[in-house]
Enzyme design. Structure first.
Site, PDB file in Angstrom:
ATOM      1  N   SER A 159      16.339  14.667  33.294  1.00 51.16           N
ATOM      2  CA  SER A 159      16.985  13.668  32.235  1.00 51.16           C
ATOM      3  C   SER A 159      16.786  12.429  32.850  1.00 51.16           C
ATOM      4  O   SER A 159      16.476  12.204  34.065  1.00 51.16           O
ATOM      5  CB  SER A 159      18.366  14.202  32.170  1.00 51.16           C
TER       6      SER A 159
HETATM    7  N1  SAH Z   1      19.978  18.864  33.967  1.00 50.04           N
HETATM    8  C1  SAH Z   1      18.567  19.083  33.881  1.00 50.04           C
HETATM    9  C2  SAH Z   1      18.107  18.937  32.596  1.00 50.04           C
HETATM   10  C3  SAH Z   1      16.927  19.580  31.908  1.00 50.04           C
HETATM   11  S1  SAH Z   1      16.499  19.490  30.344  1.00 50.04           S
HETATM   12  C4  SAH Z   1      18.059  18.004  34.668  1.00 50.04           C
HETATM   13  O1  SAH Z   1      18.508  17.019  34.805  1.00 50.04           O
HETATM   14  O2  SAH Z   1      16.649  18.218  35.113  1.00 50.04           O
HETATM   15  C5  SAH Z   1      17.626  20.638  29.730  1.00 50.04           C
HETATM   16  C6  SAH Z   1      17.513  22.106  29.920  1.00 50.04           C
HETATM   17  O3  SAH Z   1      18.399  22.915  29.177  1.00 50.04           O
HETATM   18  C7  SAH Z   1      16.096  22.865  29.714  1.00 50.04           C
HETATM   19  O4  SAH Z   1      15.595  22.928  30.871  1.00 50.04           O
HETATM   20  C8  SAH Z   1      16.091  23.823  28.825  1.00 50.04           C
HETATM   21  O5  SAH Z   1      15.287  24.901  28.995  1.00 50.04           O
HETATM   22  C9  SAH Z   1      17.647  24.233  29.098  1.00 50.04           C
HETATM   23  N2  SAH Z   1      18.341  24.704  27.808  1.00 50.04           N
HETATM   24  C10 SAH Z   1      18.105  24.545  26.411  1.00 50.04           C
HETATM   25  N3  SAH Z   1      18.819  25.674  25.954  1.00 50.04           N
HETATM   26  C11 SAH Z   1      19.601  26.231  26.755  1.00 50.04           C
HETATM   27  C12 SAH Z   1      20.569  27.530  26.845  1.00 50.04           C
HETATM   28  N4  SAH Z   1      21.079  27.922  25.601  1.00 50.04           N
HETATM   29  N5  SAH Z   1      20.923  27.867  27.923  1.00 50.04           N
HETATM   30  C13 SAH Z   1      20.649  27.289  29.260  1.00 50.04           C
HETATM   31  N6  SAH Z   1      19.848  26.399  29.264  1.00 50.04           N
HETATM   32  C14 SAH Z   1      19.391  25.862  28.032  1.00 50.04           C
END
Ligand code: SAH
Length: 214
Positions: free
Chosen positions: A57
């Site tokens: 993010s």
């Molecule tokens: N906090 C992370 C954000 C990654 S983007 C960082 O800063 O790196 C958001 C993430 O949510 C993605 O990796 C995606 O695969 C995950 N995601 C989407 N739907 C989800 C769900 N139902 N359960 C768990 N993870 C999920």
């Protein structure tokens, strides 16, 4: 000026213990190994690809969400969509400050990313010390086995706040989650009541149900 100084100057970062976590947990440790110019890229206030159509993010957005979440030492926090592991490590640092005994339960639906994020978090010893627990799975209904939580942070955007997240939150607890193109802050004000504030103008990857292996 460093990225953290910019986030302080622009008012995204405010709280000393959150600023301390941003300083100690280096964003570069959560970028893919083979990324060129990693050190410089980590300093950009931009979301960056971590593969599998997902991103680490944008720092200003993470700062804004973590400030709204108001995590505290000693708390149990659920991090839904941990991807690179950056948010998990930030929260683990805050929850476990001064041996306060807090914990982060982190859940990620894409198996390969769950592994990547877990390895990044391990660089800080949080998995070994049992401060962070990483789960490859679907967090769209929260994670009941470790409930209730003091805080829930979500990094992928759904159409609303699922009832299950509110049920898994302690009274007085806080959820910060993207809802469509807003960031919602939910406070559980009583066993059957919540208050909600929404902040406009953000973009997130979608919250998707089910798990994926690649
Ligand atoms: N906090 C992370 C954000 C990654 S983007 C960082 O800063 O790196 C958001 C993430 O949510 C993605 O990796 C995606 O695969 C995950 N995601 C989407 N739907 C989800 C769900 N139902 N359960 C768990 N993870 C999920």
């Amino acid at each position: 000026m460093t990225l953290i100084e910019k986030l302080i100057n622009t008012g995204y970062l405010k709280t000393p213990r959150i600023i301390e976590a941003f300083e100690k947990i280096k964003r570069v440790d959560f970028l893919p190994d083979n990324l060129p110019y990693k050190d410089a890229v980590a300093e950009l206030d931009e979301a960056i690809s971590i593969g599998f159509a997902q991103t680490i993010s944008q720092p200003a957005v993470v700062a804004f969400m973590v400030e709204l979440l108001d995590p505290r030492p000693g708390q149990k926090i659920l991090d839904i969509g941990y991807g690179s592991g950056w948010t998990t490590a930030l929260l683990a640092r805050i929850a476990s400050a001064n041996g306060a005994g807090g914990k982060v339960v982190a859940i990620e639906r894409i198996k390969a990313l769950a592994e990547f994020g877990k390895n990044n978090i391990a660089k800080y010893g949080f998995t070994k010390k049992n401060i962070a627990k990483c789960i490859a799975g679907d967090g769209s209904a929260g994670f009941l086995p470790k409930a209730p939580y003091d805080r829930i942070l979500v990094s992928a955007s759904g159409s609303d706040i699922p009832e299950s997240w509110i049920e898994q939150l302690k009274v007085g607890g806080i959820i910060v989650a993207p809802v469509k193109n807003t960031i919602a802050k939910v406070v559980k004000t009583g066993p059957n009541s919540i208050s909600m504030q929404k902040f406009d103008g953000f973009a997130f990857v979608p919250l998707v149900q089910g798990t994926r292996n690649f």
